[in-house]
Design a protein around this motif. Structure first.
Motif, PDB file in Angstrom:
ATOM      1  N   ARG A 125      23.907  53.642  41.365  1.00  0.00           N
ATOM      2  CA  ARG A 125      24.564  53.787  42.670  1.00  0.00           C
ATOM      3  C   ARG A 125      26.010  54.228  42.492  1.00  0.00           C
ATOM      4  NH1 ARG A 125      22.887  48.121  45.204  1.00  0.00           N
ATOM      5  NH2 ARG A 125      24.409  48.674  46.789  1.00  0.00           N
ATOM      6  N   GLY A 126      26.381  54.560  41.248  1.00  0.00           N
ATOM      7  CA  GLY A 126      27.737  55.040  40.984  1.00  0.00           C
ATOM      8  C   GLY A 126      28.746  53.914  40.851  1.00  0.00           C
ATOM      9  N   ARG A 127      28.255  52.651  40.816  1.00  0.00           N
ATOM     10  CA  ARG A 127      29.193  51.525  40.694  1.00  0.00           C
ATOM     11  C   ARG A 127      29.600  51.328  39.232  1.00  0.00           C
ATOM     12  NH1 ARG A 127      25.992  46.751  43.588  1.00  0.00           N
ATOM     13  NH2 ARG A 127      24.581  47.398  41.928  1.00  0.00           N
ATOM     14  N   LEU A 128      30.859  50.933  39.037  1.00  0.00           N
ATOM     15  CA  LEU A 128      31.338  50.646  37.692  1.00  0.00           C
ATOM     16  C   LEU A 128      31.080  49.176  37.393  1.00  0.00           C
ATOM     17  CD1 LEU A 128      32.958  51.738  35.203  1.00  0.00           C
ATOM     18  CD2 LEU A 128      34.983  50.784  36.310  1.00  0.00           C
ATOM     19  N   LEU A 129      30.388  48.913  36.286  1.00  0.00           N
ATOM     20  CA  LEU A 129      30.099  47.533  35.906  1.00  0.00           C
ATOM     21  C   LEU A 129      31.100  47.115  34.838  1.00  0.00           C
ATOM     22  CD1 LEU A 129      26.188  47.683  35.691  1.00  0.00           C
ATOM     23  CD2 LEU A 129      27.666  47.632  37.700  1.00  0.00           C
ATOM     24  N   VAL A 130      31.828  46.046  35.123  1.00  0.00           N
ATOM     25  CA  VAL A 130      32.824  45.579  34.154  1.00  0.00           C
ATOM     26  C   VAL A 130      32.607  44.097  33.868  1.00  0.00           C
ATOM     27  CG1 VAL A 130      34.564  47.272  34.909  1.00  0.00           C
ATOM     28  CG2 VAL A 130      34.609  44.960  35.888  1.00  0.00           C
ATOM     29  N   LYS A 131      32.974  43.713  32.658  1.00  0.00           N
ATOM     30  CA  LYS A 131      32.932  42.297  32.290  1.00  0.00           C
ATOM     31  C   LYS A 131      34.380  41.844  32.144  1.00  0.00           C
ATOM     32  CE  LYS A 131      30.751  39.141  29.099  1.00  0.00           C
ATOM     33  NZ  LYS A 131      29.909  38.954  27.952  1.00  0.00           N
ATOM     34  N   ALA A 132      34.777  40.919  33.005  1.00  0.00           N
ATOM     35  CA  ALA A 132      36.162  40.437  32.973  1.00  0.00           C
ATOM     36  C   ALA A 132      36.379  39.591  31.733  1.00  0.00           C
ATOM     37  CB  ALA A 132      36.451  39.615  34.223  1.00  0.00           C
ATOM     38  N   SER A 133      37.644  39.404  31.353  1.00  0.00           N
ATOM     39  CA  SER A 133      37.906  38.603  30.150  1.00  0.00           C
ATOM     40  C   SER A 133      37.456  37.150  30.343  1.00  0.00           C
ATOM     41  CB  SER A 133      39.378  38.694  29.745  1.00  0.00           C
ATOM     42  OG  SER A 133      40.191  38.839  30.851  1.00  0.00           O
ATOM     43  N   THR A 134      37.257  36.731  31.594  1.00  0.00           N
ATOM     44  CA  THR A 134      36.721  35.391  31.860  1.00  0.00           C
ATOM     45  C   THR A 134      35.214  35.338  31.611  1.00  0.00           C
ATOM     46  OG1 THR A 134      36.290  36.051  34.126  1.00  0.00           O
ATOM     47  CG2 THR A 134      38.385  34.923  33.714  1.00  0.00           C
ATOM     48  N   GLY A 135      34.600  36.500  31.385  1.00  0.00           N
ATOM     49  CA  GLY A 135      33.155  36.552  31.169  1.00  0.00           C
ATOM     50  C   GLY A 135      32.393  36.940  32.428  1.00  0.00           C
ATOM     51  N   ARG A 136      33.070  36.930  33.553  1.00  0.00           N
ATOM     52  CA  ARG A 136      32.384  37.248  34.805  1.00  0.00           C
ATOM     53  C   ARG A 136      32.075  38.748  34.924  1.00  0.00           C
ATOM     54  NH1 ARG A 136      34.814  36.184  40.639  1.00  0.00           N
ATOM     55  NH2 ARG A 136      33.125  37.327  41.632  1.00  0.00           N
ATOM     56  N   LEU A 137      30.887  39.084  35.479  1.00  0.00           N
ATOM     57  CA  LEU A 137      30.524  40.491  35.664  1.00  0.00           C
ATOM     58  C   LEU A 137      30.890  40.933  37.082  1.00  0.00           C
ATOM     59  CD1 LEU A 137      26.989  40.522  33.978  1.00  0.00           C
ATOM     60  CD2 LEU A 137      29.231  40.951  32.940  1.00  0.00           C
ATOM     61  N   HIS A 138      31.432  42.119  37.200  1.00  0.00           N
ATOM     62  CA  HIS A 138      31.787  42.660  38.518  1.00  0.00           C
ATOM     63  C   HIS A 138      31.126  44.020  38.697  1.00  0.00           C
ATOM     64  CE1 HIS A 138      35.278  39.912  39.236  1.00  0.00           C
ATOM     65  NE2 HIS A 138      35.217  39.830  37.924  1.00  0.00           N
ATOM     66  N   HIS A 139      30.615  44.271  39.909  1.00  0.00           N
ATOM     67  CA  HIS A 139      30.095  45.587  40.266  1.00  0.00           C
ATOM     68  C   HIS A 139      31.122  46.206  41.202  1.00  0.00           C
ATOM     69  CE1 HIS A 139      25.630  44.438  39.520  1.00  0.00           C
ATOM     70  NE2 HIS A 139      26.446  43.947  38.620  1.00  0.00           N
TER      71      HIS A 139
ATOM     72  N   GLU B 203      45.530  41.908  43.541  1.00  0.00           N
ATOM     73  CA  GLU B 203      45.002  41.243  42.352  1.00  0.00           C
ATOM     74  C   GLU B 203      44.674  42.246  41.249  1.00  0.00           C
ATOM     75  OE1 GLU B 203      41.785  38.660  43.330  1.00  0.00           O
ATOM     76  OE2 GLU B 203      42.978  37.739  44.935  1.00  0.00           O
ATOM     77  N   ALA B 204      44.768  41.781  40.021  1.00  0.00           N
ATOM     78  CA  ALA B 204      44.432  42.646  38.895  1.00  0.00           C
ATOM     79  C   ALA B 204      43.903  41.791  37.756  1.00  0.00           C
ATOM     80  CB  ALA B 204      45.671  43.412  38.440  1.00  0.00           C
ATOM     81  N   PHE B 205      42.964  42.354  37.012  1.00  0.00           N
ATOM     82  CA  PHE B 205      42.472  41.615  35.836  1.00  0.00           C
ATOM     83  C   PHE B 205      42.035  42.595  34.755  1.00  0.00           C
ATOM     84  CE2 PHE B 205      38.898  42.105  38.798  1.00  0.00           C
ATOM     85  CZ  PHE B 205      37.857  42.560  37.990  1.00  0.00           C
ATOM     86  N   ASN B 206      42.007  42.091  33.513  1.00  0.00           N
ATOM     87  CA  ASN B 206      41.549  42.910  32.394  1.00  0.00           C
ATOM     88  C   ASN B 206      40.045  42.736  32.222  1.00  0.00           C
ATOM     89  OD1 ASN B 206      44.144  43.621  32.001  1.00  0.00           O
ATOM     90  ND2 ASN B 206      44.447  42.441  30.132  1.00  0.00           N
ATOM     91  N   ALA B 207      39.390  43.824  31.840  1.00  0.00           N
ATOM     92  CA  ALA B 207      37.937  43.762  31.722  1.00  0.00           C
ATOM     93  C   ALA B 207      37.470  44.819  30.734  1.00  0.00           C
ATOM     94  CB  ALA B 207      37.301  44.006  33.089  1.00  0.00           C
ATOM     95  N   PHE B 208      36.156  44.780  30.468  1.00  0.00           N
ATOM     96  CA  PHE B 208      35.551  45.813  29.621  1.00  0.00           C
ATOM     97  C   PHE B 208      34.568  46.592  30.495  1.00  0.00           C
ATOM     98  CE2 PHE B 208      32.447  47.400  26.560  1.00  0.00           C
ATOM     99  CZ  PHE B 208      33.299  47.990  25.631  1.00  0.00           C
ATOM    100  N   ALA B 209      34.723  47.919  30.550  1.00  0.00           N
ATOM    101  CA  ALA B 209      33.828  48.747  31.378  1.00  0.00           C
ATOM    102  C   ALA B 209      32.577  49.026  30.576  1.00  0.00           C
ATOM    103  CB  ALA B 209      34.529  50.046  31.752  1.00  0.00           C
ATOM    104  N   TYR B 210      31.424  48.475  30.975  1.00  0.00           N
ATOM    105  CA  TYR B 210      30.245  48.624  30.118  1.00  0.00           C
ATOM    106  C   TYR B 210      29.152  49.521  30.685  1.00  0.00           C
ATOM    107  CZ  TYR B 210      27.910  44.969  32.869  1.00  0.00           C
ATOM    108  OH  TYR B 210      27.349  44.247  33.891  1.00  0.00           O
ATOM    109  N   ASP B 211      29.199  49.861  31.970  1.00  0.00           N
ATOM    110  CA  ASP B 211      28.187  50.797  32.471  1.00  0.00           C
ATOM    111  C   ASP B 211      28.586  51.340  33.840  1.00  0.00           C
ATOM    112  OD1 ASP B 211      25.890  52.316  32.389  1.00  0.00           O
ATOM    113  OD2 ASP B 211      24.500  50.664  32.743  1.00  0.00           O
ATOM    114  N   ILE B 212      27.902  52.415  34.215  1.00  0.00           N
ATOM    115  CA  ILE B 212      27.979  52.929  35.585  1.00  0.00           C
ATOM    116  C   ILE B 212      26.538  52.932  36.063  1.00  0.00           C
ATOM    117  CG2 ILE B 212      28.446  54.983  36.985  1.00  0.00           C
ATOM    118  CD1 ILE B 212      30.736  55.537  34.846  1.00  0.00           C
ATOM    119  N   ASP B 213      26.244  52.261  37.150  1.00  0.00           N
ATOM    120  CA  ASP B 213      24.838  52.142  37.554  1.00  0.00           C
ATOM    121  C   ASP B 213      24.411  53.340  38.405  1.00  0.00           C
ATOM    122  OD1 ASP B 213      25.653  51.695  40.160  1.00  0.00           O
ATOM    123  OD2 ASP B 213      25.106  49.575  40.195  1.00  0.00           O
TER     124      ASP B 213
END
Ligand code: ATP
Length: 256
Positions: free
Chosen positions: A231-245, A219-229
């Motif tokens: 714990r070293g996780r990359l926080l992204v906001k998908a184009s659907t609006g969903r947030l992923h850690h 699977e693949a999706f486009n997102a905006f990388a908005y932070d690194i927390d």
């Protein structure tokens, strides 16, 4: 607060002119010497590996390949998840002490200079299947020092770069870099599980505040990388609006 200063005392250090893979040897070392720590250094890997079974091109004499093998006594639970990010930061500092150019981090495990990959980091854990306890943690660091005599293979010419310009590398500069990588690594490791270094990780990131493509298996999706927390996780906001850690593992990020 007093900190326990951990050094390389009692560590086994092995050097090889050529080896199949320093991470492979580090794993073998861990299995043969439970509870001991080691550093494996090689001039060449004949079967250097990246994540997910990818190859890491490791030609003779123009790269530096180091694996650090840690035993559970060296590690707290929180440190384990931070170690890849910590190694990315400490190795960037080490390269910058030798070269005058800045080093960026492509989350989570690649170092870039001049927008090209100069170093790959591969962390692997040996876990006991029954107890799920970590028995050893291996951190591999592969750095391109100078362009191989035969040049980079075609598929890497556009994406790979080297720390040193042609003729800038010799035994001394190579050894200086090896020492800097280990010293900076130890200094940063001794700070764990303090997460202060994550601020520097964010500053060095070359994908933060940018659109990215996230690849997770098929699977693949486009997102905006908005932070690194922390714990070293990359926080992204998908184009659907969903947030992923996103955690280090089966995720790959491509710049858009
Ligand atoms: P990600 O999927 O997060 O982008 P990656 O694609 O960089 O990670 P790694 O496992 O970190 O994958 O490294 C392996 C990849 O790095 C190879 O597929 C190849 O594209 C590239 N590569 C291999 N050898 C070298 C090298 N010596 N220098 C720079 N890049 C390399």
């Amino acid at each position: 607060k007093q900190r326990l200063i951990r050094g390389f005392k009692d560590w086994q250090i092995e050097t090889y002119q050529t080896i199949d893979s320093t991470n492979r040897r580090a794993k073998e070392f861990a299995e043969q010497n439970p509870g001991q720590s080691a550093i494996i250094i090689a001039d060449e890997q004949t079967a250097g590996r990246g994540r997910l079974g990818r190859k890491f091109y490791s030609p003779n004499k123009t790269g530096l390949y180091i694996s650090i093998c840690l035993s559970p006594k060296d590690l707290s639970y929180e440190s384990i998840s931070l170690i890849t990010a910590q190694t990315a930061v400490s190795t960037s500092r080490a390269i910058e002490t030798i070269s005058n150019e800045s080093v960026k981090i492509k989350w989570v495990n690649d170092l870039y200079m001049r927008d090209k990959k100069v170093c790959g980091i591969l962390s692997e854990a040996i876990t006991d299947i029954e107890s799920n306890q970590v028995q050893a943690l291996i951190i591999g660091i592969g750095i391109n020092l100078s362009v191989p005599d035969e040049g980079f293979p075609e598929e890497l010419t556009e994406i790979a770069t080297t720390v040193f310009a042609p003729n800038e590398m010799n035994h001394c500069t190579r050894n200086d870099l090896a020492v800097a990588v280990l010293n900076q690594w130890l200094l940063a490791f001794n700070e764990l599980p303090d997460t202060g270094f994550i601020q520097e990780y964010r500053k060095r990131s070359n994908i933060l505040n940018k659109p990215v493509r996230v690849i997770q298996g098929k699977e693949a999706f486009n997102a905006f990388a908005y932070d690194i927390d922390n714990r070293g996780r990359l926080l992204v906001k998908a184009s659907t609006g969903r947030l992923h850690h996103l955690s280090y593992g089966e995720v790959s990020i491509r710049q858009l």
